[in-house]
Scaffold this active site. Structure first.
Site, PDB file in Angstrom:
ATOM      1  CB  THR A   1     135.526 100.791  80.264  1.00 42.01           C
ATOM      2  OG1 THR A   1     135.476 100.497  79.139  1.00 42.01           O
ATOM      3  CG2 THR A   1     136.434 100.178  81.594  1.00 42.01           C
TER       4      THR A   1
ATOM      5  CB  THR B   1     137.203 106.613  75.933  1.00 42.58           C
ATOM      6  OG1 THR B   1     137.021 104.643  76.231  1.00 42.58           O
ATOM      7  CG2 THR B   1     136.523 106.545  77.708  1.00 42.58           C
TER       8      THR B   1
HETATM    9  N1  LIG Z   1     137.773 103.238  78.148  1.00 44.25           N
HETATM   10  C1  LIG Z   1     136.005 103.056  77.997  1.00 44.25           C
HETATM   11  O1  LIG Z   1     135.100 103.434  78.343  1.00 44.25           O
HETATM   12  C2  LIG Z   1     135.479 101.419  76.200  1.00 44.25           C
HETATM   13  C3  LIG Z   1     135.071 100.977  76.312  1.00 44.25           C
HETATM   14  N2  LIG Z   1     134.591  99.760  74.998  1.00 44.25           N
HETATM   15  C4  LIG Z   1     133.494 101.675  75.084  1.00 44.25           C
HETATM   16  O2  LIG Z   1     133.566 102.667  75.002  1.00 44.25           O
HETATM   17  O3  LIG Z   1     132.459 101.540  75.715  1.00 44.25           O
END
Ligand SMILES: NC(=O)C[C@H](N)C(=O)O
Length: 322
Positions: free
Chosen positions: A12, A87
């Site tokens: 993200t 994340t």
């Molecule tokens: N906040 C994030 O990065 C979540 C995203 N879906 C990922 O893990 O790429």
């Protein structure tokens, strides 16, 4: 100034929200835009290694990242490394690197919960904090670190606890090992346990299953229709399972497949205490390895790694007690 390598892998932090409110990866990884500002804190080199949402990250990709970090450190002698990462699976990559990278320089993982053009985007501050942590001499020899929301966490203990909150990364049992304030990086703990295993690959087929009330043993048929190298079971509480699934696990052990038990509780260790059918004591007698506080996803990573050293029950038990 310290020489810090920032390796972007996507997530993200490198996405933006469009008019339809869909969040999508940016072609150029938006984090690059922060590069001039980062130079205030360190001599930063940035590479776009990958641009993947982290649900697309596999153990094979983690291993490629490990090799890349090692090669960059060997060739360029950086003082620290920051990896930007989605994340969702960040804790798995952080822990994988923690137990397979034999380095003393700081290696920090970070990311964002809000995409680059959302109000209150947390990517830039997390990235700057991570570079500051990676450039701080106190961060050496502390294992792989996760920096989010002004906190520093040890890879072994940190987990994603919230679907959207910017304070999602927590170490439930132990708390952060340090914090980042406007002017300083402050440590108040150091990890006591540091493990390192030399590995060749990250290809072991190790499923993770979670115990639920009334679990049907037929759900586990898949374990016998493919080559399974090891299994991690997230048991109830102190390490207990529905009795109906125990014979299935026994059959798997008879086939020589090591099984590691963790708890689906996010605090505490599994222990061989309960002596009823399906209780922890019976599971240990059966030959199941008890882990000491790792969550399911990290125990799976560890089993994939340590299976390259041993398949012996006693030795696996010793390694999972560390
Ligand atoms: N906040 C994030 O990065 C979540 C995203 N879906 C990922 O893990 O790429």
């Amino acid at each position: 100034m310290k020489k810090i390598l920032v390796i972007n892998t996507g997530g993200t932090i490198a996405m933006s929200v469009d008019a339809s409110e869909g969040v999508k990866p940016l072609d150029d990884q938006a984090v690059v835009k922060n590069l001039p500002f980062l130079q205030r804190y360190a001599d930063v080199t940035m590479v776009n290694f990958l641009n993947l949402p982290s649900p697309h990250i596999t153990p094979a990709v983690m291993n490629d990242l490990r090799l890349f970090i090692q090669q960059e450190l060997d060739q360029h002698g950086y003082d620290g490394v920051v990896v930007t990462h989605g994340t969702d699976t960040l804790e798995e990559t952080a822990y994988f690197l923690d137990i397979t990278l034999p380095v003393t320089v700081p290696v920090v993982l970070t990311g964002a919960m809000r995409s680059s053009n959302e109000l209150g985007a947390d990517g830039p501050v997390n990235l700057i904090s991570s570079v500051r942590v990676a450039a701080d001499p106190q961060s050496r020899d502390k294992g792989v670190l996760v920096v989010f929301n002004d906190e520093i966490h040890a890879a072994r203990h940190v987990t994603k606890t919230h679907t959207s909150n910017v304070a999602t990364f927590q170490s439930p049992a132990y708390g952060p090992i340090g914090t980042i304030s406007k002017k300083s990086v402050n440590y108040h703990h150091a990890p006591l346990v540091r493990e390192h295993y030399a590995i060749e690959h990250a290809n072991a087929n190790v499923p993770l299953i979670k115990a639920v009330a009334g679990m049907d043993p037929n759900w586990l048929d898949f374990l016998f229709t493919q080559q399974v190298d090891g299994l991690v079971v997230e048991a109830f509480g102190l390490g207990n399972l529905p009795p109906a699934v125990v014979p299935v696990l026994g059959k798997l052990l008879d086939k020589g497949v090591p099984i590691v038990l963790v708890s689906r509780c996010y605090n505490g260790q599994v222990q061989d205490v309960y002596d009823y059918e399906g209780g922890g004591r019976k599971l240990k007698e059966l030959g199941i390895v008890f882990s000491n506080g790792l969550n399911g996803q990290k125990a799976r990573i560890k089993l994939m790694v340590v299976l390259q050293q041993t398949r012996d029950f006693g030795e696996l038990q010793r390694l999972f007690e560390q």
